[in-house]
Design an enzyme around this catalytic site. Structure first.
Site, PDB file in Angstrom:
ATOM      1  N   LYS A  83      58.518 -14.718  50.576  1.00  0.00           N
ATOM      2  CA  LYS A  83      59.810 -15.886  50.720  1.00  0.00           C
ATOM      3  C   LYS A  83      60.831 -16.452  50.521  1.00  0.00           C
ATOM      4  O   LYS A  83      61.095 -15.783  48.862  1.00  0.00           O
ATOM      5  CB  LYS A  83      58.933 -17.455  51.061  1.00  0.00           C
ATOM      6  CG  LYS A  83      58.129 -18.334  51.681  1.00  0.00           C
ATOM      7  CD  LYS A  83      57.796 -19.260  51.203  1.00  0.00           C
ATOM      8  CE  LYS A  83      57.382 -20.336  52.559  1.00  0.00           C
ATOM      9  NZ  LYS A  83      56.380 -21.816  52.040  1.00  0.00           N
TER      10      LYS A  83
HETATM   11  O1  G3P Z   1      55.744 -25.271  52.907  1.00  0.00           O
HETATM   12  C1  G3P Z   1      56.606 -25.938  52.292  1.00  0.00           C
HETATM   13  C2  G3P Z   1      55.709 -27.135  53.036  1.00  0.00           C
HETATM   14  O2  G3P Z   1      54.286 -27.412  52.005  1.00  0.00           O
HETATM   15  C3  G3P Z   1      57.078 -28.797  51.950  1.00  0.00           C
HETATM   16  O3  G3P Z   1      55.787 -30.037  51.865  1.00  0.00           O
HETATM   17  O4  G3P Z   1      55.469 -32.148  52.339  1.00  0.00           O
HETATM   18  O5  G3P Z   1      55.948 -31.196  50.539  1.00  0.00           O
HETATM   19  O6  G3P Z   1      57.543 -31.545  51.816  1.00  0.00           O
HETATM   20  P1  G3P Z   1      56.831 -31.209  51.442  1.00  0.00           P
END
Ligand code: G3P
Length: 218
Positions: A83
């Site tokens: 990534k």
């Molecule tokens: O893979 C990206 C994800 O983990 C981000 O999620 O809910 O922190 O925006 P969030």
């Protein structure tokens, strides 16, 4: 549509994998921190648990260091997708890693132009963050639709990996648009299968069956 689990908690991954419906795993530095485990140890364990791609994120800002990190991450297992962030240095690193045949997931995407650059850099996956887009008053699904249209216009191979998924409607809308992958927390996977009318109907079937006194196995 492929389902990836967005976590570094191995028990959640094992539970989801046992359904036979898991196609991969995504992690990021925040999820690694949440796991409380050594980065290389937990990524290796996850990569051994699932057959599909496992995203392991670089943390350097400059291309030279990011590339060294990516090459080291790729050595953890054959199913590692490195990534990298959607920055110029991340795009340069994406192109270099892809030239080595290494899967790359370009993350922290918030615009269709960014996604276009990632596809031109040969990204295996692009990760637009729909939930965080919603959080600041934009419709994350409009972003997914724009990327789908652009990728189809030019027949890019890059797979749209919808990230920052917060609830089942994000998964539904991503599938309706034709995204390739959705990655979501374990809790969202549980919610995908759940419906109160299914529970109600099952309870009624069980009661009526009990009243018959019949048995299938005995
Ligand atoms: O893979 C990206 C994800 O983990 C981000 O999620 O809910 O922190 O925006 P969030």
């Amino acid at each position: 549509m492929k389902f990836f689990l967005d976590t570094a908690i191995i028990d959640e991954i094992r539970d989801a994998n046992a359904t036979g419906l898991l196609d991969g795993v995504t992690t990021n530095p925040s999820l690694i921190k949440k796991s409380g485990r050594d980065f290389f140890e937990v990524i290796a364990e996850i990569a051994a648990e699932v057959d599909g791609p496992v995203s392991a994120e670089t943390v350097a800002a400059d291309h030279e260091t990011m590339l060294k990190e990516g090459l080291k991450c790729a050595k953890i297992a054959d199913n590692i997708a490195v990534k990298v962030p959607l920055t110029i240095d991340g795009l340069k690193t994406c192109k270099a890693l892809r030239a080595e045949g290494i899967m790359v997931n370009v993350t922290l995407c918030f615009s269709a132009n960014q996604a276009l650059l990632a596809a031109k850099a040969g990204a295996t996956f692009i990760s637009p963050f729909v939930g965080r887009h919603d959080d600041v008053g934009f419709d994350g699904m409009d972003l997914i639709a724009d990327i789908r249209q652009i990728y189809d216009n030019y027949e890019f191979d890059t797979e749209i990996l919808v990230a920052s998924v917060r609830h089942p409607v994000h998964v539904l809308q991503s599938a309706q648009i034709g995204a390739d992958v959705a990655t979501f927390p374990h809790s969202v996977m549980q919610k995908l299968a759940a419906h109160p009318l299914t529970d109600k109907g099952l309870a009624a079937f069980e009661k009526d069956w009990a009243d018959t006194g019949f048995s299938i196995l005995d």
